[in-house]
Write a protein that holds these residues in place. Sequence first.
Motif, PDB file in Angstrom:
ATOM      1  N   ARG A  70       3.066  33.624  -0.297  1.00  7.37           N
ATOM      2  CA  ARG A  70       3.775  33.117   0.882  1.00  7.37           C
ATOM      3  C   ARG A  70       4.382  31.762   0.553  1.00  7.37           C
ATOM      4  O   ARG A  70       3.743  30.923  -0.085  1.00  7.37           O
ATOM      5  N   ALA A  71       5.607  31.531   0.999  1.00  7.68           N
ATOM      6  CA  ALA A  71       6.275  30.249   0.770  1.00  7.68           C
ATOM      7  C   ALA A  71       7.243  29.985   1.914  1.00  7.68           C
ATOM      8  O   ALA A  71       7.827  30.920   2.477  1.00  7.68           O
ATOM      9  N   THR A  72       7.407  28.701   2.256  1.00  7.38           N
ATOM     10  CA  THR A  72       8.303  28.288   3.337  1.00  7.38           C
ATOM     11  C   THR A  72       9.129  27.096   2.883  1.00  7.38           C
ATOM     12  O   THR A  72       8.621  26.205   2.199  1.00  7.38           O
ATOM     13  N   ALA A  73      10.376  27.089   3.251  1.00  7.89           N
ATOM     14  CA  ALA A  73      11.258  25.960   2.981  1.00  7.89           C
ATOM     15  C   ALA A  73      12.298  25.915   4.087  1.00  7.89           C
ATOM     16  O   ALA A  73      12.547  26.913   4.774  1.00  7.89           O
ATOM     17  N   GLY A  74      12.922  24.747   4.266  1.00  6.16           N
ATOM     18  CA  GLY A  74      13.883  24.620   5.359  1.00  6.16           C
ATOM     19  C   GLY A  74      14.992  23.637   5.058  1.00  6.16           C
ATOM     20  O   GLY A  74      15.038  23.013   3.994  1.00  6.16           O
ATOM     21  N   LEU A 123      14.734  31.661  -5.121  1.00  6.30           N
ATOM     22  CA  LEU A 123      13.404  32.247  -5.044  1.00  6.30           C
ATOM     23  C   LEU A 123      12.817  32.282  -6.452  1.00  6.30           C
ATOM     24  O   LEU A 123      13.465  32.753  -7.394  1.00  6.30           O
ATOM     25  N   VAL A 124      11.581  31.766  -6.603  1.00 10.76           N
ATOM     26  CA  VAL A 124      10.945  31.653  -7.911  1.00 10.76           C
ATOM     27  C   VAL A 124       9.594  32.350  -7.872  1.00 10.76           C
ATOM     28  O   VAL A 124       8.767  32.088  -6.990  1.00 10.76           O
ATOM     29  N   ASN A 125       9.359  33.261  -8.828  1.00 13.22           N
ATOM     30  CA  ASN A 125       8.066  33.918  -8.970  1.00 13.22           C
ATOM     31  C   ASN A 125       7.180  33.042  -9.847  1.00 13.22           C
ATOM     32  O   ASN A 125       7.391  32.926 -11.050  1.00 13.22           O
ATOM     33  N   ARG A 126       6.173  32.411  -9.238  1.00 17.48           N
ATOM     34  CA  ARG A 126       5.281  31.505  -9.949  1.00 17.48           C
ATOM     35  C   ARG A 126       4.021  32.199 -10.458  1.00 17.48           C
ATOM     36  O   ARG A 126       3.191  31.550 -11.120  1.00 17.48           O
ATOM     37  N   GLY A 127       3.868  33.484 -10.170  1.00 15.85           N
ATOM     38  CA  GLY A 127       2.665  34.197 -10.578  1.00 15.85           C
ATOM     39  C   GLY A 127       2.879  35.040 -11.813  1.00 15.85           C
ATOM     40  O   GLY A 127       3.848  34.866 -12.559  1.00 15.85           O
ATOM     41  N   ASN A 128       1.988  36.016 -12.019  1.00 15.87           N
ATOM     42  CA  ASN A 128       2.074  36.890 -13.195  1.00 15.87           C
ATOM     43  C   ASN A 128       2.210  38.360 -12.847  1.00 15.87           C
ATOM     44  O   ASN A 128       1.977  39.226 -13.680  1.00 15.87           O
ATOM     45  N   VAL A 129       2.594  38.657 -11.593  1.00 13.07           N
ATOM     46  CA  VAL A 129       2.829  40.044 -11.187  1.00 13.07           C
ATOM     47  C   VAL A 129       4.207  40.152 -10.540  1.00 13.07           C
ATOM     48  O   VAL A 129       4.737  39.178  -9.990  1.00 13.07           O
ATOM     49  N   THR A 130       4.773  41.337 -10.602  1.00  7.94           N
ATOM     50  CA  THR A 130       6.077  41.593  -9.996  1.00  7.94           C
ATOM     51  C   THR A 130       5.955  41.620  -8.476  1.00  7.94           C
ATOM     52  O   THR A 130       5.004  42.174  -7.929  1.00  7.94           O
ATOM     53  N   LEU A 131       6.924  41.032  -7.788  1.00 13.29           N
ATOM     54  CA  LEU A 131       6.877  40.905  -6.336  1.00 13.29           C
ATOM     55  C   LEU A 131       8.062  41.607  -5.692  1.00 13.29           C
ATOM     56  O   LEU A 131       9.178  41.559  -6.199  1.00 13.29           O
ATOM     57  N   ALA A 132       7.794  42.242  -4.539  1.00 11.63           N
ATOM     58  CA  ALA A 132       8.841  42.804  -3.683  1.00 11.63           C
ATOM     59  C   ALA A 132       8.829  41.986  -2.389  1.00 11.63           C
ATOM     60  O   ALA A 132       8.125  42.323  -1.433  1.00 11.63           O
ATOM     61  N   THR A 174      10.822  31.786   5.580  1.00 10.00           N
ATOM     62  CA  THR A 174       9.465  32.164   5.183  1.00 10.00           C
ATOM     63  C   THR A 174       9.544  33.443   4.365  1.00 10.00           C
ATOM     64  O   THR A 174      10.063  34.459   4.846  1.00 10.00           O
ATOM     65  N   VAL A 175       9.042  33.390   3.137  1.00  8.93           N
ATOM     66  CA  VAL A 175       9.057  34.544   2.240  1.00  8.93           C
ATOM     67  C   VAL A 175       7.618  34.952   1.954  1.00  8.93           C
ATOM     68  O   VAL A 175       6.782  34.102   1.624  1.00  8.93           O
ATOM     69  N   THR A 232       7.797  30.436  -4.685  1.00 12.27           N
ATOM     70  CA  THR A 232       8.312  29.277  -3.961  1.00 12.27           C
ATOM     71  C   THR A 232       9.748  29.538  -3.550  1.00 12.27           C
ATOM     72  O   THR A 232      10.458  30.339  -4.175  1.00 12.27           O
ATOM     73  N   VAL A 233      10.169  28.842  -2.471  1.00 11.63           N
ATOM     74  CA  VAL A 233      11.553  28.893  -1.993  1.00 11.63           C
ATOM     75  C   VAL A 233      12.137  27.495  -2.170  1.00 11.63           C
ATOM     76  O   VAL A 233      11.530  26.503  -1.755  1.00 11.63           O
ATOM     77  N   GLU A 234      13.316  27.398  -2.768  1.00 12.35           N
ATOM     78  CA  GLU A 234      13.914  26.102  -3.076  1.00 12.35           C
ATOM     79  C   GLU A 234      15.403  26.116  -2.727  1.00 12.35           C
ATOM     80  O   GLU A 234      16.009  27.172  -2.564  1.00 12.35           O
ATOM     81  N   ASN A 235      15.983  24.914  -2.654  1.00 15.01           N
ATOM     82  CA  ASN A 235      17.437  24.724  -2.550  1.00 15.01           C
ATOM     83  C   ASN A 235      18.061  25.482  -1.375  1.00 15.01           C
ATOM     84  O   ASN A 235      19.069  26.182  -1.535  1.00 15.01           O
ATOM     85  N   VAL A 236      17.498  25.337  -0.195  1.00 16.15           N
ATOM     86  CA  VAL A 236      18.032  26.018   0.992  1.00 16.15           C
ATOM     87  C   VAL A 236      19.268  25.268   1.481  1.00 16.15           C
ATOM     88  O   VAL A 236      19.257  24.046   1.634  1.00 16.15           O
TER      89      VAL A 236
END
Length: 343
Positions: free
Chosen positions: A272-276, A203-212, A264-265, A184-188
Amino acid sequence: MPAPPTPRRLGPAVRRLDPTLRRLGPALLAGAALLLGAPTAVADEPGWTAEPAAGRSAGAVRPYFYLAGTSGSVLEDRLALTNTTDRERTLTLRGADAYNTADGALAVRPARRSTDAGSWLSFGASATVRIPARTRAVVPFTVSVPPATPPGDHPAAIVATEAGHEVGVRIHLRVGGPTLAALTVENVSVRGKGAATRVTYTLVNRGNVTLAPELALHARGRFGEVPGRAAHPLPVELLPGRRVELTEPWPGAPVFDKVRLNLTVTAQGGARATAGASEWFVPWGLAGWTGLGLLALGATTTAALLLVRTRRTPREEPPEPAGPVPGQGQPTAREHELTGAPR
């Protein structure tokens, strides 16, 4: 209460990376800067190096350990320690959990603070290693994955220490089972102006795998599209469950407009996550002169109205008759005003 320990961040190690590692991308370099030992001698090295032992293929170089197994399994690998000096070295080895600091850098937990994969490492009787001069020692170790361990990535590192100098070697450990890539993307928010405008976000990793992750920035103002930023990799490797605060330069920000900004990340695995956020861009110098102009216009208008009002001719009242008017009775006496006092 003692102050919390400072995270181990071995930033200078990035300058000592083998050229092969430099081609692996910014996300890996971020981890290498923290956790990889120095394979090439430089002035600030302690005189020894730590790295994964060569793979089964002849001469295979591994920038980090990659281990995979199911919960309850025991995994094995080997660490290579090289003494590049003319005297004996004594190194102490330990396991440590790896995590993201608030700004996205990778760090390792201090001794006795690891509760995940770092605590699953064992070196047997080789936790303290004496290495003769100009000698390379290979140390075996095991990773005992506890039963019922949740699936996904469990980042860790082997930390070698001598006389207060620490070198970390990264361990990518994945426990078998369902994996989830989510963020998720927060606090823009937007800071600065002109070419120095920057977008900050969490930027918050909400899953259980490492992300690039990769980031794209789109913006639209009252006057149409505004130059944003095309999708590009972020210089961070986001570990499961971690939250980082990042800053993105935005040189295409407008000078005067109200803009709706969208971030958009995306990441591998379908994340995928979007915030504005909405932001006014106003050149404060122009706004100041405009305000002064409006004040001057208001003062001029008020003065003109007062001048017109003072130039008006007073309205004349008709004269009262000198005596009784024929045909009319005598004027009646004025009634007394009621003041509440007796007359």
